[in-house]
Design a protein around this motif. Structure first.
Motif, PDB file in Angstrom:
ATOM      1  N   GLY A   1       0.840  -1.202   0.000  1.00 22.14           N
ATOM      2  CA  GLY A   1       0.000   0.000   0.000  1.00 22.14           C
ATOM      3  C   GLY A   1       0.870   1.245   0.000  1.00 22.14           C
ATOM      4  O   GLY A   1       1.959   1.241   0.566  1.00 22.14           O
ATOM      5  N   LYS A   2       0.403   2.340  -0.626  1.00 27.41           N
ATOM      6  CA  LYS A   2       1.245   3.510  -0.820  1.00 27.41           C
ATOM      7  C   LYS A   2       1.515   4.236   0.487  1.00 27.41           C
ATOM      8  O   LYS A   2       2.615   4.705   0.728  1.00 27.41           O
ATOM      9  N   SER A   3       0.508   4.376   1.344  1.00 28.05           N
ATOM     10  CA  SER A   3       0.716   5.166   2.557  1.00 28.05           C
ATOM     11  C   SER A   3       1.781   4.518   3.445  1.00 28.05           C
ATOM     12  O   SER A   3       2.488   5.214   4.176  1.00 28.05           O
ATOM     13  N   PHE A   4       1.890   3.204   3.369  1.00 26.50           N
ATOM     14  CA  PHE A   4       2.906   2.525   4.168  1.00 26.50           C
ATOM     15  C   PHE A   4       4.291   2.991   3.766  1.00 26.50           C
ATOM     16  O   PHE A   4       5.129   3.311   4.620  1.00 26.50           O
TER      17      PHE A   4
ATOM     18  N   ASP B   1       4.915   6.459   5.079  1.00 27.63           N
ATOM     19  CA  ASP B   1       5.137   6.413   6.530  1.00 27.63           C
ATOM     20  C   ASP B   1       6.498   5.812   6.846  1.00 27.63           C
ATOM     21  O   ASP B   1       7.165   6.221   7.795  1.00 27.63           O
ATOM     22  N   PHE B   2       6.877   4.832   6.046  1.00 22.87           N
ATOM     23  CA  PHE B   2       8.147   4.143   6.268  1.00 22.87           C
ATOM     24  C   PHE B   2       9.317   5.095   6.098  1.00 22.87           C
ATOM     25  O   PHE B   2      10.234   5.140   6.910  1.00 22.87           O
TER      26      PHE B   2
END
Lengths: 269, 340
Positions: free
Chosen positions: B198-201, B204-205
């Protein structure tokens, strides 16, 4: 050899053996796997840490698989991206490996995923997993929750959700918690049980190295140095009336020990 | 670069051999001798809280242990507290901000998986403060100790200059072909990962890595601790094994695997010896005679097969009392006998 009473009721698909370190998880989980095998079931004994059990399992006539993190990862990534080649490239990357190494919780998730996959694919298979001890077992079971919360979308998220639903089905998974009659072990067991039950997994606690069970047909007066240990065990049994007991065994060799204990594993199914 | 006087004494061994109890007896013995002592556990099971009778609420905070005659400090490792403590020190007294990054929030949970890394970081913090004469360390069972010791190498790998440059470049324009090549490679990797995570991960990473990177000096300092544990003669290791368990092979393996970290300063502890209690026992029943013989033979076999030539060893007896505190009080005096 098939046991007469091979009508095992309510057989789960995955039995996870955990508990405080040093209480006999490995020996009991092997005995349990042997019991299932002797009852005509298709069993696979698995682990991913500790002593390699290949030789012992071979001598016991048990199928054994030791999971390897990067192998399991490669299989999974290959499935998701539809390419084993890309998966091999990713898992061999230094960058990727150093990320994975620094977060051990992720490896537990991968192992769990791989195990669930094996169960789904083979309807006849029962897996007995010799799991890490309490603290790390909790990490292992919580890993699915952690990473589900992390990946709020995407393929991994969907897979973790599916895996969790599958795992929390009480017909599929049971966590057997091994303990011994000492204060430290009993407290840790209670904490572990609460932790695991809050994650909606089914648990069963059993008492290992039981003198009560070993001496049940004896009328022993002169217990000497064993007196207080047996007294402690009795007080624990009074508070936990239906606690299954696994006898202390006087066998010297691991193989004989496992064979002897395997006769009494019915209660742990 | 300071050279703290603090001596670190590490208790390690396979599961259920008595590490936590013995580490406590050692801390108490040293405290009674007038030393300032910190007894710290990096075992996620935190059995130490039961032996010291302190609550889980004290996790992450150094607290005074008052339940014995001489007092010493106790600490149950909590990764989040360590992280916040580091941030507070960076801000020089300002209050640590709440962790907003989702990834850090989750990974810094008690069983989030960053336990080993932060154990090393916390040990480094306490050691480099120079506050204590002794830090007594209670470790997780068996091979999990190695995860802790290898955290130094993992930290160095993670903070590898090449990777750090890459991270900063992902968000910037790259100038050289070399940098572009690395950036393309990493971007390609990340784009594959985005599909599964997923993109938001991924966003956030990258933010999480940047936040951790701000504390890199503390991490890289912590990465030095395993070397210090080996080379500094002030530090000592105690490999605990139980005469009640047949894990002699595992103990030997553990000794081999930790050789590069323990160096020469290793003492074996042979714990839970029942010989003194069992020999004078003369049961009548056949079954009990079998049990007596079984227990004695097990202990003898372990003692005979134990390779004690290379290091000194100490024998500790089995204690019958049920409460952990009583265990500690009875065993503490063995250290006194040993020092003579």
């Amino acid at each position: 050899m098939v046991h007469k009473a091979n009508q095992i009721r309510n057989l789960k698909r995955l039995y996870v053996f955990t508990g405080k370190a040093g209480v006999g998880k490995t020996t009991t989980s092997l005995a349990f796997a042997k019991y299932l095998k002797n009852s005509g079931k298709k069993v696979l004994f698995m682990d991913f840490e500790g002593e390699d059990k290949k030789e012992l399992c071979h001598d016991l006539g048990l199928d054994y698989k030791r999971l390897d993190l990067f192998q399991s990862l490669e299989i999974y990534i290959g499935l998701k991206l539809n390419s084993q080649i890309v998966a091999a490239w990713i898992t061999s990357s230094e960058f990727f490996r150093s990320i994975v190494e620094i977060v051990p919780g992720m490896s537990y998730l991968i192992y769990l995923g791989h195990i669930m996959d094996m169960i789904k694919k083979d309807k006849d298979l029962t897996i007995v997993l010799d799991s890490p001890s309490s603290g790390h077992a909790t990490m292992m079971l919580q890993s699915a929750y952690h990473y589900r919360d992390l990946f709020k979308s995407g393929l991994l998220f969907a897979d973790i959700q599916k895996m969790l639903q599958f795992a929390q089905d009480n017909d599929i998974v049971r966590i057997n918690i091994c303990t011994i009659p000492t204060e430290l072990a009993m407290t840790e067991t209670q904490e572990l049980k609460n932790e695991i039950q809050s994650m909606n997994f089914e648990t069963k606690v059993f008492l290992n190295n039981s003198f009560t069970k070993l001496l049940e047909d004896e009328n022993c007066q002169d217990l000497g140095p064993l007196t207080s240990r047996i007294k402690l065990e009795k007080s624990i049994l009074e508070e936990n009336k239906s606690l299954p007991l696994v006898s202390l065994s006087l066998m010297h060799h691991e193989q004989d020990l496992v064979k002897e204990l395997s006769k009494d594993m019915g209660e742990l199914v | 670069m300071s050279h703290p006087k603090t001596k670190i004494e590490t208790f390690f061994g396979t599961g259920g051999v008595g590490k936590t109890t013995l580490a406590t007896t050692r801390a108490l013995y040293l405290a009674e001798k007038g030393h300032s002592v910190l007894l710290m556990t990096i075992d996620p099971s935190k059995r130490l809280k039961q032996v010291l009778n302190i609550s889980d609420d004290t996790s992450g905070k150094v607290s005074k242990v008052d339940s014995f005659k001489a007092s010493f400090d106790g600490l149950l490792l909590d990764p989040l507290s360590t992280f916040l403590g580091l941030q507070e020190e960076r801000n020089q007294g300002g209050k640590a901000q709440e962790i907003k990054n989702k990834i850090l929030q989750i990974l810094l949970r008690p069983y989030g998986g960053l336990h080993d890394i932060f154990s090393l970081v916390e040990l480094s913090r306490q050691f480099n403060k120079g506050t204590y004469d002794y830090i007594v360390l209670d470790t997780p069972p068996g091979d999990h100790l190695l995860d802790f010791l290898e955290s130094g190498r993992k930290i160095n790998k993670f903070f590898n200059k090449k990777f750090m440059e890459v991270f900063t470049q992902i968000n910037q324009k790259s100038s050289s072909i070399f940098e572009l090549a690395i950036k393309t490679g990493i971007n390609k990797l990340l784009s594959y990962l985005e599909k599964v995570t997923g993109k938001s991960f991924v966003e956030d990473f990258i933010e999480a890595v940047n936040k951790v990177y701000q504390l890199r000096e503390d991490f890289t300092l912590a990465a030095q601790i395993p070397n210090d544990l080996k080379n500094n003669p002030n530090h000592h290791w105690y490999l605990v094994t139980s005469l009640n368990q047949k894990k002699i092979k595992q103990a030997g393996d553990l000794k081999e695997k930790t050789k590069n970290y323990t160096g020469e300063h290793l003492t074996f502890i042979l714990n839970q010896s029942q010989k003194e209690l069992i020999i004078p026992w003369n049961p009548e029943s056949q079954k009990l005679k079998e049990i007596k013989s079984f227990l004695l033979n097990k202990e003898k076999e372990i003692l005979n097969s134990f390779s004690v030539q290379e290091a000194s060893n100490i024998l500790f007896p089995e204690v019958i009392s049920s409460s952990p505190k009583e265990h500690v009080l009875e065993l503490k005096n063995i250290w006194e006998k040993e020092s003579k």
